[in-house]
Every structure is written in structure tokens, then in C-alpha cells.
Design a protein around this motif. Structure first.
Motif, PDB file in Angstrom:
ATOM      1  N   ILE A 121       0.843  -1.167  -0.067  1.00 24.67           N
ATOM      2  CA  ILE A 121       0.142  -0.097  -0.055  1.00 24.67           C
ATOM      3  C   ILE A 121       0.788   1.272  -0.102  1.00 24.67           C
ATOM      4  CG2 ILE A 121      -0.140   0.333   2.582  1.00 24.67           C
ATOM      5  CD1 ILE A 121      -3.211   0.739   1.665  1.00 24.67           C
ATOM      6  N   GLU A 124       0.806   3.704  -2.844  1.00 24.76           N
ATOM      7  CA  GLU A 124      -0.112   4.507  -3.012  1.00 24.76           C
ATOM      8  C   GLU A 124      -0.061   5.822  -2.761  1.00 24.76           C
ATOM      9  OE1 GLU A 124      -4.118   3.241  -2.264  1.00 24.76           O
ATOM     10  OE2 GLU A 124      -3.768   1.112  -2.599  1.00 24.76           O
ATOM     11  N   PRO A 306      -4.982  10.162  -1.128  1.00 24.72           N
ATOM     12  CA  PRO A 306      -3.461   9.857  -0.637  1.00 24.72           C
ATOM     13  C   PRO A 306      -2.709  11.301  -0.560  1.00 24.72           C
ATOM     14  CG  PRO A 306      -4.113   8.505  -2.589  1.00 24.72           C
ATOM     15  CD  PRO A 306      -5.130   9.425  -2.463  1.00 24.72           C
ATOM     16  N   SER A 415     -12.149   9.806  -6.826  1.00 25.35           N
ATOM     17  CA  SER A 415     -11.526   9.411  -5.969  1.00 25.35           C
ATOM     18  C   SER A 415     -11.885  10.131  -4.379  1.00 25.35           C
ATOM     19  CB  SER A 415      -9.693   9.620  -5.977  1.00 25.35           C
ATOM     20  OG  SER A 415      -9.183   9.706  -4.687  1.00 25.35           O
TER      21      SER A 415
END
Length: 527
Positions: A121, A124, A306, A415
Motif C-alpha cells: 500500500i 499509493e 493519498p 477518488s
């Protein structure tokens, strides 16, 4: 140096590293943790703090090696709460965590499971270190020379470790800087019996096994923590590594490690800073920390984009304790980021040049990669939540309702919308949520409220397209209340009850515009 690279703590640290070590071909920045359980946001603070300094060094044209050590040769001391197959895990207590099986049966070991969760992860959020696995390195004999040096200097090491201890806690009797996992039972229930002055180390174990092995091939041997850490500073030539305030306390492991690396291994200690703890406000979904659930990076990324995750840390000095929110504060955090973005793109003025430079730098460091070549499309988080509630979570329908949204801007908006919908359903307070009534559904209203609602319909909603902005709509709403002979509070309650079945809701002037004239008239026709 550019102004916006003069005031940020990451840039200040980068300058300190360069001043301390001089001009080098490559600078090494380090971080690490024991994967003994879920890697939580407190651990993540160290990772991203190092990455921000790495980025600041690279922005100065420097080559940087960013290493992240998995201390997976540490002892498995206890089974964390809420772990599957707890009885199985208990059988492996006192063994190195790299040899504990994965109770989820996905990876090669318990340690590797937690490592994979993080490694998969981190990209990201734009973090890509070189991972070092300490179990592998010890078992390959890479640190044999470092262990031998510690054995040669063990009396000096005792003096260093005792320096910050009171009389009751000083090392008593024979002490060894090396420990061993038994080659027969894999546990650390061993005692060193002797060292031959070169490579031979003898030990015995509570299981009855006794062995003399060569440090260069004895797979179970490793240094104790306060010697292991500085040995690796020397081995990896580490120039910068931060640590939590527990390690940075007076006489803590960083204090002793500084002396060890200088006096035993002959190298300056790395540049460092202390990072503080992180609190959690609100709940990231239906979870309970009392059942062993901690907040990790995936939890953050379900609510925050993010670049917002990076912003939380880039915008806060590491030695400042702060709270990560999952409650209504999420709206403000998104608003703060959006303001920083507007300042960067020249859409809003900062209060002075210093603030502008700082905000610009925070924005640069918040991006996962380079700053976008195109100004992002901004849709305020609160407004986005209202749109999603109106469209019952249909993200594509919401995006179609946004004026002037280009195809190139859609991924970022999508997003944000997906995270907003998750937040609405899993984290927001109940009174924040609503669903719009269908035409024909009718609220129970007093005669005065009904009259006020009709005034709103006939004097505001019917003329909605004639108002130039939200302010003029709001003025018309207050005028309608006055004409109906009620206070504005009465009209607002009647409107919200009629539209969403609640006493309050989103700002009414904007809400009417968002719903649209035809939809509102369809609902209010029943009155």
C-alpha cells in the motif's frame, strides 16, 4: 534556495544533513520497525517523515538511499488481541517472528504477512524505500563482524549502557551483547557460556541443547537491541534516522546508541529528530480498538485521498502531537487542504509572503508524485457529501452534475467522491446523513409552518433561476419567512422536514440550488 524550501521542517532537516556530513555521493536515510502486529499510523509517521526529508534532499539534486528495516528477527513475545488462530500462535512464543506461521495462511510467515500489508500500500502514498529484512541478513552472516566487534568491546559496552542507569538497574554479573535463538527449538531461552576471542560462541538452552557455533554461520545469533541499532548505523552508513519520543527520552536507546556507534564502531551518529505520538478522533468504520484493532494506513486511505494523507504529516512538525480525525473534523481537513491548493495555484492570497511560501511547499510535499501540470478541479467535501446523499451514492451521477469538469480531472474527483461516500456511511454522525423525500411524501407541519413553506415554494423556488448567487437566495428565504409572519427558524425547520424529514440539514440556499427547481417543486407540490 527557493523561499518555499527555506521554512519547511523537511528542508531544514535536509540542510542539517548536508552540513553535518558534507558533500557526499549518496546520503542514506533510514527507518524501520518490528512487524509484530498491524503497522499503525504511529509507525507510519516515521516512514513518511523520513520520506519527506528524502524528497527534500532529492529536490536539492542529492542522491539518496532510503532504507526501511523490517526487524523480523525480534522475539515473538505475545499474541496481539483479535488475532486468528491465537492458540496456534501461542506455540511459537519466544521464537523469532520470521519463523511464526501466518495465521491468515496467506504469506510465508506472521512477519511477512504484516510486511506485505505495508509494502503493497505504500506506493499509493508515494513511498518507495529499499526494504531490508533483518532475519535474512543475520542468518546470512552479514553482521558477523559487527557481533565480533561488540564481543571484543563488551566491557566498554557495559559502561556505556550503565551510564544512564541508577545503581539498582546497572548490569550485574556477566553480560553478553549477543543473544542466540536455539538451533534445536528456535527459542531465545538460551544462555551464552563463552566466546573463544575469535568466531566461536558457545551457548546452552533450557530445552537441553548445547552448541558451539561460528558467528559467521551460526544462524540464531544476533545483537541485543541497544547494540544492534548503532551497529547497523555503521554497517549501512546511515546519515539520518528519526525516532519516537520514547527512544529520544533522557537515557533512552538513542542516547546510548550514539555512544555505542562512536566509541565502539567509530562513526558519528546520524542526524535525527524526535517525532511525537498521534491520537485518533472518531472511528474509521465499525471497529473497536479494545478488540485489538488499531488504525492503519488502509483505514486512513478509506477516508482521505493519498495527497490528503501526505498533507496531514507534511503540514505538521514531527515533534508535534496531533490527532487524526474520522468525525466531522474530516470536512475541515479537506477544506484546509483545498485552501492550500488554491494558494499554490494563485486562486487565493495567503496573509503574507512567508505563509505563501510555506503553504506552497506543503502542497508540493503533499503530492504523491510531481505537482499536477493542470490545476485540479475543486469540489468542497461538504458539498460533495450533499450531492452524494441526494444521488444516493451514485458517484457517476454526481460527477455529471459538476459544471465544467474535464475528463482529465475526473480521476481525482472520483477518488474524493468514493472516500466521501465511505465517510458518510461509516464515520459521519447519524444527524449528518439524510435522504431526499420522494414526491407525494408529506411531513407533519403546523399551519404556520405550512404557510411558510408555501411562501418558500412560490416566492423563492419558483424563481430560483432568477437569483444570481447563494447570498441572494438566502435573502429571499428570510424575506419569505417575514412575509409568512414567522421567524426564520420556523421556515428552515419546515423546509428541512419537507425535503429530508429532519429538523436541520445542509445550508438551505445552496441545498435548494443543488436539488434544482423541478425536484424541489415536485416535493413541495403536496403542500
Amino acid at each position: 534556495m527557493e523561499k518555499n524550501k527555506a521554512s519547511h521542517w523537511a528542508d531544514q532537516t535536509a540542510e542539517k544533513i548536508i552540513q553535518t556530513w558534507g558533500d557526499k555521493d549518496i546520503y542514506t536515510c533510514a527507518s524501520g520497525i518490528t512487524p509484530s502486529g498491524t503497522v499503525h499510523v504511529g509507525n507510519f509517521r516515521e516512514m513518511i517523515s523520513v520520506e519527506l526529508v528524502v524528497r527534500a534532499l532529492r529536490d536539492r539534486g542529492k542522491k539518496v538511499r532510503f532504507i526501511y528495516s523490517w526487524d523480523d528477527y525480534d522475539v515473538f513475545r505475545k499474541v496481539p488481541l483479535n488475532m486468528p488462530q491465537a492458540e496456534l500462535l501461542e506455540k511459537f512464543l519466544r521464537q523469532p517472528i520470521t519463523l511464526v506461521p501466518d495465521p491468515w495462511e496467506r504469506d510465508s510467515s506472521y512477519a511477512r504477512h504484516h510486511e506485505v500489508d505495508v509494502e503493497s500500500i505504500l506506493p499509493e502514498v508515494g513511498i518507495a524505500p529499499e526494504f531490508l529484512y533483518q532475519a535474512e541478513r543475520y542468518r546470512k552472516g552479514m553482521y558477523a563482524q559487527g557481533m565480533r566487534r561488540a564481543l571484543e568491546m563488551r566491557e566498554q559496552l557495559k559502561t556505556i549502557l550503565d551510564k544512564y542507569r541508577d545503581e539498582d538497574h546497572k548490569i550485574q554479573g556477566e553480560w553478553w551483547p549477543v543473544s542466540v535463538f536455539c538451533s534445536a527449538c528456535n527459542r531465545d531461552t538460551t544462555e551464552i557460556e563463552g566466546w573463544d576471542g575469535e568466531w566461536g560462541l558457545s551457548y546452552r538452552c533450557d530445552c537441553g541443547h548445547r552448541e558451539t557455533g561460528d558467528l559467521r554461520s551460526l544462524k540464531g545469533a544476533k545483537l541485543v537491541w541497544r547494540v544492534d541499532w548503532p551497529m547497523r548505523w555503521d554497517f549501512e552508513q546511515v546519515d539520518f534516522e528519526p525516532a519516537g519520543k520514547d527512544h529520544h527520552s533522557q537515557g533512552g536507546s538513542f542516547d546510548t546508541s550514539k555512544h555505542v556507534v562512536e566509541e565502539v564502531y567509530g562513526r558519528k551518529p546520524p542526524v535525527t529528530f524526535r517525532y511525537d505520538f498521534i491520537g485518533i478522533k472518531g472511528s474509521p468504520g465499525k471497529m473497536s480498538s479494545s478488540k485489538g484493532k488499531v488504525v492503519d494506513l488502509p483505514d486512513l486511505l478509506r477516508v482521505y485521498q493519498p495527497e490528503l494523507v501526505r498533507y496531514l504529516f507534511a503540514g505538521t512538525r514531527p515533534n508535534t502531537e496531533f490527532v487524526i480525525s474520522f468525525d466531522l473534523d474530516v470536512i475541515k481537513i479537506y477544506e484546509d487542504y483545498d485552501r492550500t491548493e488554491r494558494i499554490y495555484w494563485g486562486k487565493e492570497k495567503a496573509k503574507d509572503q512567508a505563509t505563501e511560501a510555506k503553504e506552497r511547499r506543503i502542497y508540493e510535499l503533499s503530492q504523491v508524485g510531481p505537482v499536477p501540470s493542470e490545476e485540479p478541479y475543486q469540489v468542497p467535501f461538504r458539498h460533495l457529501c450533499s450531492l452524494l446523499l441526494i444521488h444516493q451514492g451514485d458517484v457517476e451521477a454526481v460527477m455529471e452534475a459538476l459544471p465544467g469538469l474535464k475528463d482529465s480531472q475526473k480521476p481525482k474527483v472520483r477518488s474524493r467522491a468514493e472516500r466521501a461516500w465511505y465517510w458518510i456511511n461509516e464515520c459521519s454522525p447519524e444527524d449528518f446523513r439524510f435522504s431526499v423525500r420522494k414526491p407525494g411524501e408529506k411531513a407533519r407541519l403546523s399551519d404556520a409552518e405550512t404557510e411558510a413553506l408555501r411562501r418558500l415554494r412560490d416566492e423563492v423556488v419558483l424563481r430560483l433561476e432568477s437569483f444570481g448567487n447563494e447570498k441572494s437566495i438566502a435573502e429571499a428565504i428570510y424575506a419569505a419567512a417575514g412575509a409568512a409572519g414567522v421567524d426564520s427558524k420556523t421556515l428552515f425547520r419546515a423546509a428541512y422536514q419537507a425535503l429530508i424529514g429532519k429538523d436541520q440539514g445542509p445550508r438551505l440556499a445552496g441545498f435548494l440550488g443543488t436539488l434544482g427547481k423541478e425536484k424541489v417543486l415536485g416535493i413541495l407540490a403536496a403542500y
